[in-house]
Design a protein around this motif. Sequence first.
Motif, PDB file in Angstrom:
ATOM      1  N   THR A   1      -7.396  32.451  33.513  1.00 58.90           N
ATOM      2  CA  THR A   1      -7.926  31.620  32.914  1.00 58.90           C
ATOM      3  C   THR A   1      -8.189  30.115  33.466  1.00 58.90           C
TER       4      THR A   1
ATOM      5  N   HIS B   1      -6.564  41.774  27.182  1.00 57.11           N
ATOM      6  CA  HIS B   1      -5.904  40.590  27.684  1.00 57.11           C
ATOM      7  C   HIS B   1      -5.446  40.672  29.256  1.00 57.11           C
ATOM      8  N   SER B   2      -5.451  42.027  29.706  1.00 54.88           N
ATOM      9  CA  SER B   2      -4.886  42.220  30.699  1.00 54.88           C
ATOM     10  C   SER B   2      -5.117  41.207  31.749  1.00 54.88           C
TER      11      SER B   2
ATOM     12  N   ILE C   1      -6.953  38.492  31.801  1.00 52.38           N
ATOM     13  CA  ILE C   1      -7.438  37.272  31.344  1.00 52.38           C
ATOM     14  C   ILE C   1      -6.214  36.092  31.513  1.00 52.38           C
ATOM     15  N   ALA C   2      -4.932  36.398  31.384  1.00 60.48           N
ATOM     16  CA  ALA C   2      -4.164  35.434  31.481  1.00 60.48           C
ATOM     17  C   ALA C   2      -3.799  34.747  32.614  1.00 60.48           C
TER      18      ALA C   2
END
Lengths: 215, 214
Positions: A192, A185-186, A188-189
């Motif tokens: 996005t 998840h590094s 991604i958040a």
Amino acid sequence: MEHLDISENGLPAHAKRRVMGADMRPQSPKGSRVPDAKIQSTQDWADHILRIRTKDQAAFKELFAHFAPRVKGFLIKSGADEALAEECTQEVMATIWRKAEMFDPSRAAVSTWIYTIARNRKIDMLRKRRRPEPEDLPWGPEAEPDAEDTFSMQQETQRLGEAIRALPEKQRQLVEKAYFGDLSHSEIAEETGLPLGTIKSRIRLALDRLRHQMK
Amino acid sequence: MSDIKHHLTDQLLMAYSAGTLPEAFDLIVAAHLSMCDACRAAAESFDATGGALIDDLASADLSDDSFAATMRLIEDAPMLTAPKPRKKGVLPAPVQDFVGGDLESVKWRSIGMGVKQAIIPTEKDATARLLYIPAGCAVPDHGHRGTELTLVLQGAFQDETDHFGPGDIEVADEDLFHTPVADIGEDCICLAATDAPLRFRSLLPRLAQPFLRI
């Protein structure tokens, strides 16, 4: 709460009324409902859950036809084999029936709610214990959710879904991988581009209302 | 709890929603969400994203009697209602579930200099523990392997980065070396979770030293 301007949403006033628990007339013209669930709005599904509370099997069957194959697809994507995914899907769908009373349409859309039940089932497949959940904010018949809140929540969720669908393909895939894949998840958040602003404040309002009622 | 200044990152909230965190991290996130409506709203927004994605997901074929089998499950089981709210304690509800009660059920062990800890048993991919820091005392200077999350449940502490009060969560990566010092007024109780490497776990039952290394 009669001042809600719903004209901008392009929905007739009765759409707002239909989500009220106390006003659940069986007025939805079943025959005219398009069976392809893609056409169903989040509003319709909230209506279905309210009908399931009264043990309406027809409503459950429609909901099942739409969501069960997706829940199973999700579990298979998460690593379950065919037999386990089928078994867990049935349990998830049974849980939806059994928890229908606990669904709060002013706080979540049905797709959101079903997602959390399926996700928790997925985690329970992998762990000995049940997943830690935040403290429940209770609500019940004496705290029937406000129809306007409900209507707005369902609308916001629908818009969120449309916005996610409208994301550039690369971004959308990134989001999907974050939820259904093994991608870390590094980054991604941040990347996005999820349009979460309005729905966040909508949920915040619902939480404020619940906290207020608890006092 | 509108005084909360230190919140979870979107990254952690999204991973919590996706269900990809280690159990110890799930626990501390759930504990913070129990105290912080801002993060709860954010977490539920990420859930809504998951819902939107599942709504668009390709369907899998169901077995022929899937619906009938589900109805049989339903017939055999009662309807469920929301659990009664628990009595408010120092420990948030999800932590009470793991500990088996509030503070009186915690089995502390001293790790030196007045500081006590209690490991909360979780899956082994990360560690969760409660920390008890007497008012005015310091947790010895320590660095982290991996990520350490520290949630204040009671009292407050100060370290090199900032001041942390009830409900605040510190997200520390391996670059941070810090010396948390509890405020004078009240003993400080924290929940901490770390995904430090497993090789340190076997040392945990020994007293202060392994703690310094985590």
